[in-house]
Design a protein around this motif. Structure first.
Motif, PDB file in Angstrom:
ATOM      1  N   THR A   1       3.229  50.945  89.682  1.00 12.89           N
ATOM      2  CA  THR A   1       3.888  51.493  88.517  1.00 12.89           C
ATOM      3  C   THR A   1       2.322  52.089  87.538  1.00 12.89           C
ATOM      4  OG1 THR A   1       5.370  49.782  87.945  1.00 12.89           O
ATOM      5  CG2 THR A   1       4.215  50.339  86.087  1.00 12.89           C
ATOM      6  N   ALA A   2       0.704  51.227  87.729  1.00 11.05           N
ATOM      7  CA  ALA A   2       0.047  52.347  87.311  1.00 11.05           C
ATOM      8  C   ALA A   2      -0.046  54.125  87.482  1.00 11.05           C
ATOM      9  CB  ALA A   2      -0.967  51.113  87.864  1.00 11.05           C
ATOM     10  N   ILE A   3       0.274  53.865  89.416  1.00  8.27           N
ATOM     11  CA  ILE A   3       0.143  54.762  90.095  1.00  8.27           C
ATOM     12  C   ILE A   3       0.661  55.875  89.149  1.00  8.27           C
ATOM     13  CG2 ILE A   3       0.040  56.457  92.310  1.00  8.27           C
ATOM     14  CD1 ILE A   3      -0.464  53.875  93.510  1.00  8.27           C
TER      15      ILE A   3
ATOM     16  N   GLY B   1       1.967  42.243  93.653  1.00 10.38           N
ATOM     17  CA  GLY B   1       0.575  43.160  94.581  1.00 10.38           C
ATOM     18  C   GLY B   1       1.739  43.773  94.736  1.00 10.38           C
ATOM     19  N   PHE B   2       2.458  44.536  94.381  1.00 13.49           N
ATOM     20  CA  PHE B   2       3.686  46.071  95.002  1.00 13.49           C
ATOM     21  C   PHE B   2       4.273  46.588  94.002  1.00 13.49           C
ATOM     22  CE2 PHE B   2       5.996  48.521  97.338  1.00 13.49           C
ATOM     23  CZ  PHE B   2       6.211  48.789  98.833  1.00 13.49           C
TER      24      PHE B   2
ATOM     25  N   PRO C   1       5.453  50.070  73.101  1.00 15.90           N
ATOM     26  CA  PRO C   1       6.551  49.655  74.386  1.00 15.90           C
ATOM     27  C   PRO C   1       6.227  51.563  75.844  1.00 15.90           C
ATOM     28  CG  PRO C   1       7.417  51.454  72.866  1.00 15.90           C
ATOM     29  CD  PRO C   1       6.408  50.951  72.130  1.00 15.90           C
ATOM     30  N   VAL C   2       5.158  51.882  75.175  1.00 15.67           N
ATOM     31  CA  VAL C   2       4.852  52.960  76.170  1.00 15.67           C
ATOM     32  C   VAL C   2       3.745  51.928  77.662  1.00 15.67           C
ATOM     33  CG1 VAL C   2       3.590  55.240  76.586  1.00 15.67           C
ATOM     34  CG2 VAL C   2       4.920  53.963  74.258  1.00 15.67           C
ATOM     35  N   ASP C   3       4.564  51.213  78.323  1.00 18.86           N
ATOM     36  CA  ASP C   3       3.648  50.545  78.967  1.00 18.86           C
ATOM     37  C   ASP C   3       3.376  51.736  80.219  1.00 18.86           C
ATOM     38  OD1 ASP C   3       2.960  48.087  77.247  1.00 18.86           O
ATOM     39  OD2 ASP C   3       4.352  47.924  78.449  1.00 18.86           O
ATOM     40  N   ALA C   4       4.579  52.747  81.132  1.00 17.05           N
ATOM     41  CA  ALA C   4       4.335  52.824  82.167  1.00 17.05           C
ATOM     42  C   ALA C   4       4.785  54.493  81.681  1.00 17.05           C
ATOM     43  CB  ALA C   4       5.221  52.688  83.098  1.00 17.05           C
TER      44      ALA C   4
ATOM     45  N   ARG D   1      -4.427  46.691  84.795  1.00 12.87           N
ATOM     46  CA  ARG D   1      -4.767  45.316  84.739  1.00 12.87           C
ATOM     47  C   ARG D   1      -3.910  44.391  84.945  1.00 12.87           C
ATOM     48  NH1 ARG D   1      -6.786  42.384  78.995  1.00 12.87           N
ATOM     49  NH2 ARG D   1      -4.278  43.747  78.118  1.00 12.87           N
ATOM     50  N   ALA D   2      -2.238  44.835  84.651  1.00 15.66           N
ATOM     51  CA  ALA D   2      -1.025  44.417  84.731  1.00 15.66           C
ATOM     52  C   ALA D   2      -0.793  43.568  86.337  1.00 15.66           C
ATOM     53  CB  ALA D   2       0.102  44.227  83.937  1.00 15.66           C
ATOM     54  N   ALA D   3      -1.179  45.076  86.632  1.00 15.53           N
ATOM     55  CA  ALA D   3      -0.949  44.710  88.715  1.00 15.53           C
ATOM     56  C   ALA D   3      -2.112  43.638  88.908  1.00 15.53           C
ATOM     57  CB  ALA D   3      -1.672  45.604  89.255  1.00 15.53           C
TER      58      ALA D   3
END
Length: 468
Positions: A112-114, A106-107, A27-30, A57-59
């Motif tokens: 979330t990745a950043i 795409g926002f 569960p550690v996606d972010a 990749r998800a973004a």
């Protein structure tokens, strides 16, 4: 966000190993700073670093904006779906709604990745010297800065002059919407800081295992030395986009682009071997199962704009990328062709996607040479790609316009299906409005709006004026 212990993170990392080339760590996606109970360790670093790549990749994969909608605006893709008319009505037929997938995608995914990268950076100092050496911490800082820069670059490529916020370490802070030029300057500085970190790390490998998309396509980016080349590749792409900025073109950026791209490629104009064109980091996709991250362009509702086939030159072997399909019609447009990788199949759903291949870098460098007036060097890079696909070399162009037309042709067919490159080129060279109208109400959209959630956070209903 829920707090996870180090033991839970280790369990997640073991689960990730069981997945096919998994970059997904649930569960550690972010990950947050609080995701580690106590100091960061080598064991807890793995799922956190993998989570950064998972979100990146998800973004790209999780919404249609980056790979599909951008190519619709760039006049290469159609997506026609009778059950979802907004793929036409909010792209080629009208303006995208900030509250719909067409306008708001795409926002938040890139942020979330950043945020995942920011939070891991904040946790790095807590690792003891026995867990992570000074060199390894430098390597991780360089890795994280490079990935953040990549995600910011994609955000501003999609939003253009609308601008985007620059996130701080406080995810709850509503920061100003910064103008394109300010964002690009920030990205450039972050990449250069990342380079300094990577160089300080020395000749080591990263202290975590990268997914195979980063290790099996010509270069092994698990070594810091090769990851520096990726950092410079992103830097070169950014500086080309600054160099051709239709509102504030920069010769200095063109010079910086040539320097960065030549470092990334390791060879001068016309000297990059065709065997290296596929080299670079890639996203790997999985069609089904618990990971279920299929390549989004493998879609029975995607077709190619008929102009793509009409414009290809005789003898160009990239014509094999264009295949016939049953006719798609709707929203005032129709097509009977698609891209070979767009046909719906398990193989295409798992087809890797280059993040930034050497072939693109060669053509980006040609664009930089054009801005510097070095048309012979530009022609050398253009011809190194062109002759690979069965076409005769071009003569050195006599005008900048001829050179631009030549490089844009190569980019159209070499990068078909790989992202928003065509959209960026059309708008920066002032060519988007010169295309034919796809439908009578075609507004020639050049960018996407801020998402509805972002507007709501500011108490707004329309995009605000950006801050320089």
């Amino acid at each position: 966000m829920k707090k996870y212990t180090t033991i839970a993170l280790m369990a997640a990392s073991f689960a990730a190993v069981a997945c096919k080339d998994s970059t997904v760590v649930r569960p550690v996606d972010a990950p947050t700073v609080e995701a580690v109970s106590g100091a960061l360790t080598r064991a807890s670093l793995q799922p956190l670093a993998t989570g950064v790549l998972a979100q990146d990749r998800a973004a790209v994969q999780g919404t249609p904006t980056f790979l599909v909608l951008s190519q619709i605006l760039g006049r290469t893709f159609y997506r026609i779906d009778t059950s979802e008319p907004r793929y036409v009505s909010e792209t080629l037929g009208g303006n995208p709604d900030p509250g719909s997938f067409a306008g708001g995608g795409g926002f938040s995914q890139f942020y979330t990745a950043i945020r995942a990268a920011n939070n891991l950076q904040l946790a790095l100092p807590s690792a003891s010297a026995t867990e992570l050496t000074t060199a390894q911490k430098s390597a991780m800082n360089g890795f994280l800065r490079t990935m953040k820069a990549l995600d910011y670059l994609r955000l501003i490529e999609l939003r253009d002059t609308v601008g985007i916020p620059i996130q701080t370490d406080n995810p709850d802070e509503v920061t100003p919407v910064r103008c394109k030029e300010a964002v690009q300057a920030m990205i450039s500085a972050v990449l250069d800081s990342g380079l300094t970190d990577l160089q300080a790390a020395g000749s080591i490998s990263f202290p975590f295992v990268l997914p195979s998309g980063f290790t099996t396509h010509g270069r092994n980016y698990s070594t810091v030395a090769n990851f520096i080349l990726f950092n410079r590749a992103i830097k070169g792409k950014l500086e080309v986009e600054r160099a051709i900025n239709r509102k504030a073109p920069s010769t200095a950026s063109a010079t910086a682009a040539v320097t960065a791209l030549t470092t990334a490629l390791g060879a001068g104009p016309g000297a990059v071997p065709a065997s290296h064109f596929s080299w670079g980091p890639y996203y790997h996709f999985v069609a089904a199962g618990t990971e279920a991250t299929a390549n989004p362009i493998s879609d029975r509702n995607i077709g190619l704009n008929p102009l793509v086939k009409d414009s290809i030159q005789a003898g160009d072997t990239r014509a094999s990328k264009i295949v016939s399909r049953t006719t798609l019609s709707g929203g005032g447009i129709s097509t009977s062709i698609t891209c070979a990788l767009c046909t719906a199949s398990t193989a295409n759903q798992e087809s890797p996607l280059g993040i930034l291949r050497d072939e693109e870098l060669v053509l980006l460098r040609a664009q930089a040479y054009i801005e510097l007036g070095q048309l012979a060097n530009a022609a050398a890079d253009i011809n190194s790609v062109r002759t690979t696909y069965g076409l005769a070399p071009i003569a050195t162009p006599t005008t900048k316009r001829q050179a631009i037309d030549a490089v844009l042709y190569e980019k159209t067919y070499s990068l078909l299906g790989e992202g928003p490159q065509r959209l960026i080129d059309l708008r920066e060279y002032g060519l988007l409005g010169a295309r034919r109208k796809e439908v009578s109400t075609d507004p020639f959209n050049a960018a996407f709006p801020l998402s509805r959630g972002e507007l709501n956070a500011r108490g707004l209903t329309v995009n605000p004026a950006c801050t320089a």
